[in-house]
Design an enzyme around this catalytic site. Structure first.
Site, PDB file in Angstrom:
ATOM      1  N   HIS C 238      48.307 -53.519   4.245  1.00 55.79           N
ATOM      2  CA  HIS C 238      47.259 -52.797   4.990  1.00 55.79           C
ATOM      3  C   HIS C 238      46.645 -51.972   3.960  1.00 55.79           C
ATOM      4  O   HIS C 238      47.159 -51.109   3.538  1.00 55.79           O
ATOM      5  CB  HIS C 238      47.772 -52.339   6.295  1.00 55.79           C
ATOM      6  CG  HIS C 238      46.874 -51.915   7.160  1.00 55.79           C
ATOM      7  ND1 HIS C 238      45.889 -51.091   7.103  1.00 55.79           N
ATOM      8  CD2 HIS C 238      46.422 -52.790   8.465  1.00 55.79           C
ATOM      9  CE1 HIS C 238      45.061 -50.960   8.010  1.00 55.79           C
ATOM     10  NE2 HIS C 238      45.360 -51.999   8.947  1.00 55.79           N
ATOM     11  N   ARG C 259      37.589 -48.443  10.234  1.00 52.24           N
ATOM     12  CA  ARG C 259      36.527 -48.996   9.084  1.00 52.24           C
ATOM     13  C   ARG C 259      35.681 -49.922   9.941  1.00 52.24           C
ATOM     14  O   ARG C 259      34.577 -49.651   9.587  1.00 52.24           O
ATOM     15  CB  ARG C 259      37.204 -49.932   7.863  1.00 52.24           C
ATOM     16  CG  ARG C 259      37.952 -49.278   6.907  1.00 52.24           C
ATOM     17  CD  ARG C 259      38.633 -49.774   5.976  1.00 52.24           C
ATOM     18  NE  ARG C 259      39.913 -50.624   6.644  1.00 52.24           N
ATOM     19  CZ  ARG C 259      40.176 -51.866   6.376  1.00 52.24           C
ATOM     20  NH1 ARG C 259      39.184 -52.656   6.013  1.00 52.24           N
ATOM     21  NH2 ARG C 259      41.172 -52.624   7.041  1.00 52.24           N
TER      22      ARG C 259
END
Lengths: 122, 129, 578, 241
Positions: C238, C259
């Site tokens: 990740h 994000r």
């Protein structure tokens, strides 16, 4: 069959919700009634020691009698329900017996109180 | 059922209370003053009624004895304090019961305490003057 | 030794395990289920830790075909397309069930319908969520539903699996030996069907996201029992793991929605480095690319002082960030930083295993009978890279299927006896650590594995480092077998013994990962080889399979991908860059 | 405040072997961002391997690692050493629960009570699809907030009413009951309300706020319990249906 109002039914005879509610109501009323009682004794009262005649003078008016009966009733209820709550909080097992004893004790004190009030009026 | 039955059931109670929090102390004091007031109430009712059994003279005598006793005179200040605390914290609890003040419980407590202190001190001043 | 006979044994209490238990019960309430879980029920494992949410097609403007294409495109086209399609077409049913039957309440949009937020690598905003800590709600409500069915579902908490019991032919599972960690006693569970839902083994890396009790137990057990594995080289990192020094908080994921909402990444020099790696999608690129980009920046010396990059959220407004991501803000605040107003140091973190036991669309192992696998333990759904939000999706959709399959299998099968000698062998294998007065301390070995995997089988791999890792892992498997438990009489809640088993399981899985990674001489999805940087569709549109030869040696073979919906020719023709 | 090392006193007790619990002292070097969980892990991994404690997610989502740290229940993973403001740290198991060994407690009583309020959602049969509820309707405002509970048991360990009355359901279970009783989608709300309206239910709460004080998710179970009391009274008068 008789159809009791919901207030009187519910879990056993303990009526948790109702005693809780009455404890709040009595608390709110005591704030007023006890306030007047203390005010009458300490602020309104001029002499250093309370005398029988003064007390009698106060209790000659009907509102005052009512005030003291209410004070007695709600004060005793609030006190004894409070004691019972403390006992249950501590894990009391013999609830019904305790309630019985507290009711007898409370009623006795109420009787004594009413007797005192009558003594002043007579 | 091993994982349920293996329970190391011996219960060792550790110190469960959160002592460094306002709410805990507010409750402790509420209980303490409450029990004190119950005892006073019983005493008060029995004293008044027993003194009345033989009429006005005995009532006046008892009250004079009680109200002029210097020790009881000062102890009465404690009683007043207990009533003020129990009453004001009781108001705080009533506020919660009607759904007000959960996020400000500590502030409400301290506000009540300030008010209570003012009330009690004024009683002390009146009483001692 | 305790013996339990049951219809279905479920290992694991994450989204897959709990949903499987519900579906076994609801398919046939007369079936007995034993649900064994390594921690407390509903608390261990990673479904609980799901943050972002779950991808599902709910909006009429969206379609399962789009979701399917996003999934296999994100997965580098090596997904098992039947499984990927099962995921996307079952997901709406699963969400419906979660809302209507299980009692979850997902966040709502302005119009009162379920809100769907933006996640990376997707052509449509389709992630349903509960703020930024969705897993708590999903798992807590599933656990409550399991409590409701306790008349048939027996819950064994803090009970880990050790090994499966098989028939003499070795192709059928008849139960498992478990260890009750609270007493240290072993339990034999004789079951018609076994469901494995214990999750992957990402915790074998130095910086890793999963809960500390998720140590690849199910995978290692399946390997030892002889089940067929696939895609083990596909190890997802990740991109935004919190960096908190040596603390165990390090590696915990800061969710993808950050994000998605517009957060961006800066390197140590203050450059928005994603411009160099994916100018089109920037930070909303897939996890493998963003993670690799961050890793490469750090390796190139453009990282921060403590070896990370920055995640910046401040430009979105402190109030917005606090409101949309309260859990993330709290987590960052724990290490003394303000996510909403200052850059936070992050690093790629080992997160998820796309590979695992090979299953069919009914979650059955392809070569072991009565063995049902759901969730991260299985393979094929995500191919070479998993999209954010497809993880819990896989857990719940395949958990449901596993439950239905297990119920059907339990009805069709009789309870076959287990072999006492196998129980004794397993007992010897795991209890011998108590018998020794001296031996190897397991903790330094554990630490070494974590570093070894991070350095040599990490985000970027090459032939030499993989070779080194493989030979060292062989040695470590021997060494770990020589370890001992300090207090020989302490069976109750012995964490050291537990860690020995964990470590052996880690090594077992790590061997498969490095072996598989050494075979795939190309880069695809999360598998990146610095010596083979290009993706080779002509040669490598295949899956690597692994299996235990019987003596812990790994047998490997390669098969073409299962391309039932979007053929290899079409993939090559489309020449999609990922 | 920057510490080099801390002095940790850890509660040790094996109910099956020890007559009395004891405290072991350890000196632990401090690392950056060190949480109490890092401290117990350090001790268990490298100093005394026989120590027992429980943890899973290590980031405050699972609620496995609640312990009694320097005088109050906290999650070990979310308690930074630096936040305690002292180099002397005492770690004990979560109170009000039986001890399995050392810091690992048996959560059984906690979940037994959790189950008593029927914690599982039972949807109304007419609800076939997810209900449309607008976020600005305010209908879910307080429920959603209180659904954040991670059943770590901190509130249960902090509650003196649980300590004195072992039947009391405790803050977490009652809070869960509230989130269901206030949920209009639920079919057995009145049944649940009767369960919490009993003597061992909501009436044992006396607004101490210990639960709210220690909740790692900053929930205020006291408020949920007040909401339940209100509904119990209304139900007695036949107003709540």
């Amino acid at each position: 069959m008789l159809n009791f109002p919901r207030i009187l039914t519910g879990e056993g005879v303990l009526l948790n919700a109702m005693t809780w509610l009455l404890q709040r109501i009595s608390a709110a009323l005591l704030l007023v009634v006890l306030g007047i009682h203390i005010w009458a004794l300490y602020v309104f009262n001029t002499s250093e020691v309370i005398s029988f005649s003064e007390a009698r003078a106060r209790l000659s008016s009907a509102p005052y009698v009512l005030l003291y009966v209410l004070l007695l009733f709600f004060g005793l209820f609030h006190a004894f329900n409070g004691v019972y709550t403390v006992m249950v909080d501590m894990g009391l097992k013999t609830r019904k017996t305790t309630i019985g004893i507290l009711i007898i004790l409370g009623t006795a004190l109420f009787g004594i109180g009413v007797y005192s009030i009558i003594q002043f009026i007579m | 059922m091993p994982s349920r039955e293996m329970v190391a059931s011996q219960r060792y109670k550790t110190n469960s209370q959160v002592w460094n929090a306002v709410g805990m102390w507010a409750w402790m004091l509420h209980r303490a003053t409450g029990i004190g007031l119950v005892l006073y109430l019983i005493l008060h009712a029995t004293l008044i009624s027993t003194s009345l059994i033989s009429g006005a003279q005995s009532f006046n005598a008892t009250l004079t004895m009680l109200m002029t006793n210097p020790v009881l005179h000062y102890m009465e200040l404690l009683l007043v304090g207990a009533v003020i605390y129990h009453g004001l914290n009781g108001v705080r609890l009533l506020l919660f019961d009607i759904g007000i003040g959960f996020s400000k419980q500590k502030e409400i407590f301290w506000a009540a305490m300030v008010l209570g202190a003012i009330m009690w001190i004024s009683v002390v001043v009146v009483k001692l003057s | 030794m305790n013996e339990i006979k049951t219809d279905v044994l479920i290992l694991g209490s994450g989204g897959a395990g709990l949903f499987a238990a519900l579906h076994v019960y609801d398919s046939n309430p007369s079936l007995n289920v034993v649900l064994a879980t390594k921690g407390l029920i509903g608390k261990c494992g990673c479904s609980r830790m799901v943050q972002g949410g779950m991808n599902v097609v709910l909006n009429p403007a969206d379609s399962v075909e789009k979701h399917f294409m996003d999934t296999i495109k994100g997965g580098g086209f090596v997904n098992d397309q039947d499984l990927a399609y099962t995921l996307v077409s079952d997901a709406p049913k699963a969400v419906h069930e979660l809302e209507v039957k299980v009692g979850c309440f997902f966040d709502r949009a302005e119009d009162g319908k379920i809100h769907q937020k933006a996640f990376a690598g997707q052509s449509f905003d389709r992630t349903v969520h509960v703020a930024d800590l969705s897993g708590i709600q999903i798992i807590a409500r599933l656990t409550d539903q399991v409590f409701r069915r306790e008349d048939r579902i027996k819950i064994l908490e803090e009970t880990r699996g050790l090994d499966f019991l098989t028939t003499a032919e070795g192709d059928r599972v008849v139960g498992a030996v478990l260890a009750d960690m609270r007493t240290g006693e072993l339990i034999v569970v004789n079951a018609k069907v076994v469901i494995v839902a214990t999750g992957g083994s990402s915790s074998m890396y130095k910086i890793s996201a999963p809960s500390v009790d998720k140590t690849g137990d199910g995978m290692a057990m399946c390997f030892r029992a002889g089940a067929e594995f696939m895609d083990m080289e596909m190890m997802q990192f990740h991109p935004t793991g919190l960096l908190a020094g040596q603390s165990r908080l390090s590696g915990s994921v800061l969710e993808e929605g950050l994000r998605g909402a517009g957060g961006y990444l800066l390197n140590g020099l203050g450059e928005r480095f994603m411009e160099r790696y994916d100018p089109e999608r920037m930070e909303r690129s897939t996890r493998d690319r963003v993670a690799r980009a961050g890793y490469m920046e750090i390796m190139a010396g453009r990282g921060t002082e403590s070896g990370g990059v920055y995640l910046v959220m401040g430009h979105l407004g402190a109030e917005f960030v606090e409101k949309k991501f309260p859990g993330m803000c709290d987590r960052v605040r724990d290490i003394g930083k303000q996510l909403s107003s200052e850059p936070v140091e992050i690093s790629p973190t080992s997160h998820f295993m796309m590979g695992g036991v090979k299953i069919d669309i009914h979650c059955q192992s392809t070569n072991m009978k009565n063995l049902v696998i759901a969730g991260e333990d299985s393979s094929g759904v995500h191919g070479a890279n998993r999209l954010g939000g497809n993880g819990i999706g896989e857990s719940v959709t395949f958990g449901r299927r596993a439950g239905d399959t297990a119920a059907a299998l339990a009805e069709q099968n009789i309870l076959r006896p287990y072999r006492q000698e196998q129980v004794e062998e397993i007992t010897r294998r795991w209890m011998k650590f108590y018998k020794r007065t001296e031996g190897v301390d397991i903790y330094p070995i554990r630490d070494e594995i974590k570093n070894l995997m991070w350095d040599k089988v990490g985000v970027v791999r090459e032939a030499k480092s993989l070779q080194e890792a493989m030979s060292r892992l062989e040695e470590l498997l021997e060494v770990a077998d020589q370890s001992f438990v300090t207090n020989r009489t302490l069976f109750r809640y012995n964490m050291e013994w537990n860690e020995i088993i964990n470590t052996i399981n880690w090594i077992t899985v790590a061997r498969m990962v490095s072996k598989s990674a050494s075979l795939r001489t190309e880069s695809r999805g999360s598998h990146y080889r610095s010596d083979f940087k290009e993706t080779d569709n002509n040669k490598w549109l295949v899956n690597i399979y692994l299996k235990n030869k019987g003596n812990m040696e790994i047998e490997t073979y390669i098969k073409p991908i299962n391309a039932t919906r979007f053929s290899a020719e079409e993939i090559i023709k489309a020449n999609i860059k990922y | 405040m920057s510490l080099q090392e801390i002095n940790v006193k850890i509660f040790r007790y094996d109910p099956e072997a020890d007559v009395e619990p004891r405290f072991d002292s350890f000196t632990v070097p401090v690392i950056k961002n060190m949480a109490i969980l890092d401290v117990v892990m350090y001790v268990q991994n490298y100093v005394d391997k026989t120590l027992a404690f429980r943890c899973s997610c290590r980031i405050g989502m699972c609620g496995s690692c609640a312990m009694y740290i320097n005088g109050r229940p906290r999650l070990a993973c979310r308690t930074q050493v630096s936040s305690l403001g002292t180099p002397d740290i005492t770690i004990m198991p979560l109170p009000n629960l039986p001890i399995i060994r050392d810091l690992a407690t048996d959560m059984e009583p906690f979940f037994e009570k959790w189950k008593k309020i029927k914690p599982f959602y039972v949807g109304k049969s007419e609800l076939k699809d997810p209900v449309a509820i607008r976020p600005d309707s305010g209908e879910r405002e307080f429920i959603d907030q209180m659904l954040d509970c991670i059943t770590c048991g901190c509130c249960y360990g902090a509650c003196s009413m649980v300590a004195t009355n072992e039947e009391y359901l405790g803050p977490a279970a009652l809070n869960r009951a509230y989130t269901l009783i206030a949920d209009k989608r639920d079919a057995i709300r009145v049944e649940r309300l009767k369960a919490v309206g009993r003597s061992y239910g909501v009436w044992r709460c006396h607004d101490q706020f210990n639960c709210a004080e220690v909740c790692p998710k900053k929930l205020v179970p006291t408020k949920s319990i007040q909401q339940l009391k209100k509904r119990c009274v209304l139900q007695k008068f036949g107003v709540f249906k």
